[in-house]
Every structure is written in C-alpha cells, then in structure tokens.
Design a protein around this motif. Structure first.
Motif, PDB file in Angstrom:
ATOM      1  N   ILE A 155     -18.406 -96.174 -58.919  1.00 40.22           N
ATOM      2  CA  ILE A 155     -17.379 -96.487 -58.075  1.00 40.22           C
ATOM      3  C   ILE A 155     -18.081 -97.750 -58.588  1.00 40.22           C
ATOM      4  O   ILE A 155     -19.161 -98.941 -58.638  1.00 40.22           O
ATOM      5  N   SER A 156     -17.054 -98.715 -58.687  1.00 35.71           N
ATOM      6  CA  SER A 156     -16.721-100.432 -58.919  1.00 35.71           C
ATOM      7  C   SER A 156     -15.587-100.792 -58.723  1.00 35.71           C
ATOM      8  O   SER A 156     -14.904-100.463 -58.769  1.00 35.71           O
ATOM      9  N   ARG A 157     -15.359-101.632 -58.847  1.00 39.10           N
ATOM     10  CA  ARG A 157     -14.561-102.654 -57.732  1.00 39.10           C
ATOM     11  C   ARG A 157     -14.121-104.656 -58.870  1.00 39.10           C
ATOM     12  O   ARG A 157     -15.374-104.977 -59.359  1.00 39.10           O
ATOM     13  N   ASN A 158     -12.752-105.066 -59.027  1.00 41.29           N
ATOM     14  CA  ASN A 158     -12.529-105.653 -59.165  1.00 41.29           C
ATOM     15  C   ASN A 158     -11.932-106.582 -58.550  1.00 41.29           C
ATOM     16  O   ASN A 158     -10.620-105.927 -58.683  1.00 41.29           O
ATOM     17  N   ASN A 159     -11.858-107.449 -58.052  1.00 40.56           N
ATOM     18  CA  ASN A 159     -11.570-107.506 -56.213  1.00 40.56           C
ATOM     19  C   ASN A 159     -10.202-108.618 -57.272  1.00 40.56           C
ATOM     20  O   ASN A 159      -9.620-109.012 -56.571  1.00 40.56           O
ATOM     21  N   ALA A 160     -10.017-109.899 -57.788  1.00 38.97           N
ATOM     22  CA  ALA A 160      -9.085-110.146 -58.443  1.00 38.97           C
ATOM     23  C   ALA A 160      -7.823-109.716 -59.473  1.00 38.97           C
ATOM     24  O   ALA A 160      -7.079-110.525 -59.321  1.00 38.97           O
ATOM     25  N   SER A 178     -11.157-107.772 -48.963  1.00 38.25           N
ATOM     26  CA  SER A 178     -12.438-107.863 -48.058  1.00 38.25           C
ATOM     27  C   SER A 178     -12.825-106.748 -47.454  1.00 38.25           C
ATOM     28  O   SER A 178     -12.914-106.525 -46.591  1.00 38.25           O
ATOM     29  N   THR A 179     -12.813-105.430 -47.972  1.00 35.43           N
ATOM     30  CA  THR A 179     -12.132-103.835 -47.409  1.00 35.43           C
ATOM     31  C   THR A 179     -12.989-102.941 -48.589  1.00 35.43           C
ATOM     32  O   THR A 179     -12.976-103.546 -49.400  1.00 35.43           O
ATOM     33  N   ASN A 180     -13.967-102.628 -47.355  1.00 34.98           N
ATOM     34  CA  ASN A 180     -15.151-101.643 -48.082  1.00 34.98           C
ATOM     35  C   ASN A 180     -13.896-100.185 -48.381  1.00 34.98           C
ATOM     36  O   ASN A 180     -12.524-100.026 -48.077  1.00 34.98           O
ATOM     37  N   TRP A 240     -17.277-104.499 -49.996  1.00 37.89           N
ATOM     38  CA  TRP A 240     -16.365-105.088 -50.145  1.00 37.89           C
ATOM     39  C   TRP A 240     -16.346-106.222 -51.145  1.00 37.89           C
ATOM     40  O   TRP A 240     -15.609-105.973 -52.129  1.00 37.89           O
ATOM     41  N   ASN A 241     -17.490-106.443 -51.356  1.00 34.97           N
ATOM     42  CA  ASN A 241     -18.028-107.505 -53.038  1.00 34.97           C
ATOM     43  C   ASN A 241     -18.554-106.715 -53.704  1.00 34.97           C
ATOM     44  O   ASN A 241     -19.042-107.113 -54.616  1.00 34.97           O
ATOM     45  N   GLY A 242     -18.619-104.804 -53.367  1.00 32.91           N
ATOM     46  CA  GLY A 242     -19.403-104.495 -54.808  1.00 32.91           C
ATOM     47  C   GLY A 242     -21.404-104.796 -54.695  1.00 32.91           C
ATOM     48  O   GLY A 242     -21.318-103.659 -55.631  1.00 32.91           O
ATOM     49  N   ASP A 243     -21.544-104.582 -53.743  1.00 30.13           N
ATOM     50  CA  ASP A 243     -23.411-105.184 -53.374  1.00 30.13           C
ATOM     51  C   ASP A 243     -23.573-103.662 -53.280  1.00 30.13           C
ATOM     52  O   ASP A 243     -24.761-103.227 -53.387  1.00 30.13           O
ATOM     53  N   ASN A 244     -23.066-102.959 -52.384  1.00 29.67           N
ATOM     54  CA  ASN A 244     -23.155-100.947 -51.746  1.00 29.67           C
ATOM     55  C   ASN A 244     -22.924-100.559 -52.727  1.00 29.67           C
ATOM     56  O   ASN A 244     -20.909-100.376 -51.779  1.00 29.67           O
ATOM     57  N   THR A 245     -22.755 -99.454 -53.121  1.00 35.93           N
ATOM     58  CA  THR A 245     -22.608 -97.820 -53.536  1.00 35.93           C
ATOM     59  C   THR A 245     -22.658 -97.339 -51.877  1.00 35.93           C
ATOM     60  O   THR A 245     -23.566 -97.388 -51.985  1.00 35.93           O
ATOM     61  N   LEU A 246     -22.890 -95.470 -52.483  1.00 33.47           N
ATOM     62  CA  LEU A 246     -21.869 -94.298 -52.307  1.00 33.47           C
ATOM     63  C   LEU A 246     -22.099 -93.666 -52.202  1.00 33.47           C
ATOM     64  O   LEU A 246     -20.357 -93.603 -53.026  1.00 33.47           O
TER      65      LEU A 246
END
Length: 116
Positions: free
Chosen positions: A70-75, A31-33, A53-59
C-alpha cells in the motif's frame, strides 16, 4: 466527508500483478489514515492493508504480507495497492476507505478476478 473512487481492477492469471488506485476528494485526505478492504463472493468484507497519513507506517493482513504494497501520493489525493503474486483466493471486490472505515465513505469498489 471524503468521497472515494476505486479503479484498476480486472481479470488476471494467478501469479500476475495488478495495481489498484483510489482517488479521494476532500481537503483532509493528506491528514487521514487510509485502508484497503475486500469482499470475496459469499464472505464478509475484510481488512487488507492500511497506511498512515504521511505513508510512514503500513499494516497488512497476514494473507497478503510480502505480496501487496500500500502507498499514497498526497499531492494527488490517491492511495494505491500494488498486488503481486496474485492467487485465486484474492478474487474479490476491493474498496478503499478511511482507517478505521466510515460507513458513509464506501465507494463502489473495483472487482479483481484471479484465474487459476
């Protein structure tokens, strides 16, 4: 408090790719940017990229647009920075942190060295 460990840095020739990873502890990661930052020799630490937090927006900072992703895998509680077309001026210690960053969450970083 979120603890962060960066990895994936190394020595690469100009034009080459590198992928950084940041492993985070703590149940609030999903839940963290998050953001990537870097500090070049003799310079202040600067913002590189951020992801919500969910990867929908990047800057991205202008100097890396079109080259870094930049990307993330919350799992896996992990955020990544794929760096392509690296330039010598990208040489720096790269850090991940929350976005905006927390003073008590800076890790040791991972060194990226790009040769010309």
């Amino acid at each position: 408090q979120v603890q962060l460990v960066e990895s994936g840095g190394g020595f690469v020739q100009a034009g080459g790719p590198l992928r950084l990873s940041c492993a985070a502890s703590g149940r609030t990661f999903s839940s963290t940017n998050m953001g990537w930052f870097r500090q070049a020799p003799g310079k202040y630490r600067e913002f590189v990229a951020a992801i919500n937090w969910n990867g929908d927006n990047t800057l991205y900072t202008n100097s890396v647009k079109g080259r870094f992703t930049i990307s993330r895998n919350n799992a896996k509680n992990t955020v990544y920075l794929q760096m392509n077309s690296l330039k010598p001026e990208d040489t720096a210690v790269f850090y991940c942190n929350l976005d905006p960053p927390r003073m008590d969450s800076w890790g040791k970083g991972t060194l990226v060295t790009v040769s010309s």
